[in-house]
Design an enzyme around this catalytic site. Structure first.
Site, PDB file in Angstrom:
ATOM      1  N   LYS A 247       3.223  -0.217 -15.575  1.00 49.44           N
ATOM      2  CA  LYS A 247       3.038  -0.986 -16.635  1.00 49.44           C
ATOM      3  C   LYS A 247       3.367  -0.081 -17.923  1.00 49.44           C
ATOM      4  CE  LYS A 247       0.684  -4.418 -13.795  1.00 49.44           C
ATOM      5  NZ  LYS A 247       1.985  -5.200 -13.576  1.00 49.44           N
ATOM      6  N   THR A 276       3.296   5.932   4.912  1.00 48.78           N
ATOM      7  CA  THR A 276       4.464   5.583   4.167  1.00 48.78           C
ATOM      8  C   THR A 276       4.745   6.753   3.486  1.00 48.78           C
ATOM      9  OG1 THR A 276       4.984   3.715   2.478  1.00 48.78           O
ATOM     10  CG2 THR A 276       2.947   4.870   2.186  1.00 48.78           C
TER      11      THR A 276
HETATM   12  N1  PMP Z   1      -3.625  -5.438 -10.271  1.00 52.18           N
HETATM   13  C1  PMP Z   1      -3.428  -6.327 -11.373  1.00 52.18           C
HETATM   14  C2  PMP Z   1      -4.705  -6.866 -12.004  1.00 52.18           C
HETATM   15  C3  PMP Z   1      -2.064  -6.476 -11.478  1.00 52.18           C
HETATM   16  O1  PMP Z   1      -1.885  -7.744 -12.310  1.00 52.18           O
HETATM   17  C4  PMP Z   1      -1.068  -5.925 -10.823  1.00 52.18           C
HETATM   18  C5  PMP Z   1       0.601  -6.236 -10.835  1.00 52.18           C
HETATM   19  N2  PMP Z   1       0.760  -7.307 -11.662  1.00 52.18           N
HETATM   20  C6  PMP Z   1      -1.423  -4.969  -9.616  1.00 52.18           C
HETATM   21  C7  PMP Z   1      -2.853  -4.650  -9.561  1.00 52.18           C
HETATM   22  C8  PMP Z   1      -0.400  -4.257  -9.085  1.00 52.18           C
HETATM   23  O2  PMP Z   1       0.254  -3.216  -9.565  1.00 52.18           O
HETATM   24  P1  PMP Z   1       1.682  -2.737  -9.448  1.00 52.18           P
HETATM   25  O3  PMP Z   1       2.689  -3.819 -10.141  1.00 52.18           O
HETATM   26  O4  PMP Z   1       1.777  -1.255  -9.909  1.00 52.18           O
HETATM   27  O5  PMP Z   1       1.858  -3.086  -7.956  1.00 52.18           O
END
Ligand code: PMP
Length: 405
Positions: A247, A276
């Site tokens: 993000k 993985t």
């Molecule tokens: N935790 C929260 C609060 C999220 O909003 C998200 C994804 N939207 C994640 C974890 C997962 O993160 P990632 O997109 O890196 O898989």
């Protein structure tokens, strides 16, 4: 084709509820974000993106891109294996050191996404702590819910951000059983913030571990962008901090930062880490550059611009009489309260105005609270915001939503 009818029925019921998902096919252009090209069946269109989680535009940052180009040239495309079997590079190791240091912890561990970080870590804790009880905020992300469910431990759901309810649940359980409280700092759909200090106080009182998802805060809050716990000066009180590189850091991947022994145990036992292929070196290199850049003075400036941008858009929505939801963060949700109108609003903005904001419907948010979720950033200027508000007001009326405004 066998059983195809069941698949069609499942899709139809999703369609009937107005929550069938259609992806917008985007091409971002170097240096031009949030402008992008969207491809549709009838051709391409230039659009402005208002819903990216690349909150600070680091996915287009010249230094990040340069670090990634150089990693590709020197290390190739994939990592070639799991971390254990030839898939560890200097970038993985350096990035883990950087992340541990960022959060003031003695260890950190990389995963292929934030989702996997939550799922793999939480699902493993039950194997390490027999009799563990996990207390989970009702609005925790699906990846935490899934990890907790798969851990097979006893779980208690406390009402969102409700310290009194959490206390009552803790008091009700055997004081000798190990406990962990899992929650988030910035909640991504409402833009509110968890009471980190109060939860850490309760954790001390009940001898519980704390697990904090800072996915929507890392890079954006705190002096070095370590998150809300850093901003509040209480990083050392949180046992396990989980974050994403996908993000604000603009790349991809997830991680936890914690005491080196906790990290070592997860590293040694979590299947989602062990079995993985490891993150591509190019991702780790880009993330490393992004994290270290956002720790610097440049990061401070970007964070200030980001917050100012979010505040300006909230003010403009309010001044226009639009029902912007209460949010104390960079997330700006506009309440629509109807899945079909929410989708129609988003479609019309996209096709008629070149404004892209994805509708957020159930199950991501409760029914009746369907919304558009805007994520303004340093890349959005005031002229774009004025265009946006004018377009929303026009479509809002068209859809008979004006009573809500
Ligand atoms: N935790 C929260 C609060 C999220 O909003 C998200 C994804 N939207 C994640 C974890 C997962 O993160 P990632 O997109 O890196 O898989």
């Amino acid at each position: 084709m066998r059983h195809l009818k069941a698949f069609e029925d499942a899709l139809n019921s999703i369609r009937d509820e107005g929550r069938y998902r259609v992806f917008v096919d985007l091409q971002r252009h170097r240096g031009a974000f949030p402008k992008a090209t969207a491809r549709f069946e009838d051709g391409e269109r230039e659009i402005t993106v208002w819903c990216s989680n690349d909150y600070l535009g680091m996915g287009q940052d010249d230094d990040v891109l340069e670090a990634m180009h150089s990693a590709i040239d020197n290390f190739g495309a994939g990592s070639g294996g799991t971390r254990n079997i030839s898939g560890t590079t200097r970038y993985h190791v350096d990035l883990e050191r950087e992340l541990a240091d960022l959060h003031g912890k003695t260890g950190a561990l990389l995963f292929t996404s934030g989702y996997v970080a939550n799922d793999a870590t939480l699902s493993t804790l039950g194997k390490i702590l027999p009799g563990l009880i996990i207390y989970s905020d009702a609005l925790n992300h699906a990846s935490m819910i899934e990890g907790i469910r798969r851990s097979g431990v006893d779980r208690r759901i406390f009402r969102h951000n409700d310290i009194g309810h959490l206390r009552a649940l803790l008091e009700n359980d055997d004081p000798d059983r190990p406990k962990l409280i899992a929650f988030e700092s910035v909640y991504s759909m409402d833009g509110d913030v968890g009471p980190i200090k109060e939860i850490c106080d309760l954790a001390d009182e009940f001898d519980a571990l704390t697990y904090l998802d800072e996915v929507h805060a890392v890079g954006m809050y705190g002096a070095e962008g370590a998150g809300v716990a850093q901003r509040e000066g209480i990083m050392d009180r949180v046992d396990i901090i989980e974050g994403t590189l996908g993000k604000a850091y603009g790349v991809m991947g997830g991680y936890i930062a914690a005491h080196a022994t906790i990290v070592d145990a997860i590293r040694s036992m979590a299947s989602g880490f062990i079995f993985t292929t490891s993150t591509c070196p190019v991702m780790a290199a880009g993330a490393l550059r992004s994290v270290s850049k956002l720790r610097s003075e440049e990061g401070v400036k970007l964070r200030e611009k980001h917050q100012a941008s979010a505040q300006l858009l909230k003010d403009k929505f309010r001044d226009a009489g639009l029902p912007v939801m209460d949010s104390v963060t960079h997330i700006v949700p506009l309440l629509v309260g109807d899945p079909e109108k929410c989708k129609a609003l988003s479609d019309t903005l996209l096709f008629d105005f070149g404004i892209y904001v994805q509708p957020i419907n159930y199950p991501t948010v409760p029914r009746g609270t369907e919304r558009l979720r805007f994520t303004p950033g340093p890349v959005h200027d005031e002229a774009m915001m004025d265009e946006l508000v004018a377009a929303i007001l026009a479509v809002w009326k068209q859809l008979g939503l004006e009573e809500a405004a």
